[in-house]
Each structure stands twice: as C-alpha cells, then as structure tokens.
Write a protein that holds these residues in place. Sequence first.
Motif, PDB file in Angstrom:
ATOM      1  N   LYS A  40       0.982  -1.028  -0.005  1.00  9.32           N
ATOM      2  CA  LYS A  40      -0.072  -0.127  -0.093  1.00  9.32           C
ATOM      3  C   LYS A  40       0.758   1.256  -0.012  1.00  9.32           C
ATOM      4  O   LYS A  40       0.604   2.225  -0.662  1.00  9.32           O
ATOM      5  N   GLN A 156      -4.889   4.444  -2.478  1.00 14.15           N
ATOM      6  CA  GLN A 156      -5.236   4.659  -1.164  1.00 14.15           C
ATOM      7  C   GLN A 156      -6.320   5.619  -0.618  1.00 14.15           C
ATOM      8  O   GLN A 156      -7.166   5.271   0.333  1.00 14.15           O
ATOM      9  N   GLU A 220      -5.923   3.152   7.356  1.00 13.86           N
ATOM     10  CA  GLU A 220      -5.781   3.566   6.258  1.00 13.86           C
ATOM     11  C   GLU A 220      -5.419   5.203   5.916  1.00 13.86           C
ATOM     12  O   GLU A 220      -4.722   5.494   5.058  1.00 13.86           O
TER      13      GLU A 220
END
Length: 231
Positions: A40, A156, A220
Amino acid sequence: MRSAQKMNVNLLNELERIETELKEGKEVRREFWRVVGRIKRESVRDEEVLRKAAEIRDRIFGRRIIIGFWPGFLAFLFLFTLSNILLYTTATSPVSEGLKLAGIVVAELLTLYFTFLVGRCISALLAGIKVEGFYRYSPLEFGVKVDYLSYLKATQERRVLLYSGAIVLEHLVMLIHAVFLYGVGSYWIVPALLLLANLPFSYVIHRTANTGELHRLIRELRIMREIKANE
C-alpha cells in the motif's frame, strides 16, 4: 524503473516464502500484513505481486460467503428502510410511553446494524472496490468480504473511502433520528446518546482489540498520510 522492479521481485519472493510457510501450518499473519502495508505504502501496481497477496489473504481469511453482494445489499437496504419506518411509526403512534421507548430503542439498534452493512456497500460502490459478498461474522452478525485483488488495486484514497462510508452514514442517521424525535417530542435522547457514544466506544475497540471499522479507517488514513508525506 530498476528500483521498482527490484522492489516487486523482493515483495514477490517474500510473499512466496510466506505462502510456503502458511501451507506448512506456520503462523504468518503478522508478516503477511506487514508486506501488505508495504504494498500500500509503495503503491505497488505489479499484477503478479497483487494477485499473490490476494491469494494468500484468501487462504488466511477463509470465511465462506453465504449471501452474494447484490442479493445481500438489496436485502439489507430493505431492512434498513423497514427499521427506519418502524422508528418513525413508533415515535408517532398513540401507544404507552413504555412501549414507545422500547420500540424506539429496538428500532434504533436495528437501524444502526443495517446502516453499517448498507454504508459499507455504498462506499464500496463509490470507491470502485468489489465485494464478494457476506459471511457469518457471528451467530447474529454478517461481515462484508471484499475482493482483495480489487482492494489492492485501488488507490489509497479509495481504500479510505471504503472504510469511511459506514461510519459517516451511521452518524448521519443517528443525527437525523435525534432531530426528528426531538421535533415530535419522543425520546430523542436514545439516538443522541448513541451518537455521542459511538466514536468513543469504537476508539476503545480500536485501541484495545485492534479491530472495528474505525480501526481500519485510522490505519488507512495513516498510510495515506505517509504516502503524501513521501511524495
């Protein structure tokens, strides 16, 4: 270019090692999620790396889908609507105060439960992240299983959107309920208290159990902040 290729090769080798150890029955979850974090943060787009990570995740997360996405989404949307109707009907019905309070509490809790499922589905559609369907999280709860390859391919920002939808919708619904019930003079304190307690309770779950929708959203958001700081 060479640096990116080298990183992809290293990630793939690491994932293949994790896959081998997983097949041998070893505990690899911590290592796997660490690699996913790297994928990520580095915004990896290599198809082979992402596909291998998705395959390992499906081995680790072996929950069986019992309801497909669209049948489940439509069913939960219907139940969400029904629970809202129940709350509004109960609040304006000429019944005893005890029955009215009990009805509002039950309707509010049911609405919040279905709000989470509906909110996650809506945010997945907005983010363009596929959902495989719904699995049995507990005897009385459903979980939402995303298509992990689609999830890893997303930006993202879209992953943040995926986990923010349910939280935003929950608080919006509770606020609307509190305003409505205040307007009709009928136990507005029920949604108001839930509204005030929801985030603090979710944060406690995040800190103590490392799970929950707020935990995923915070994770996140943290990754997105790190990506932007390194641009």
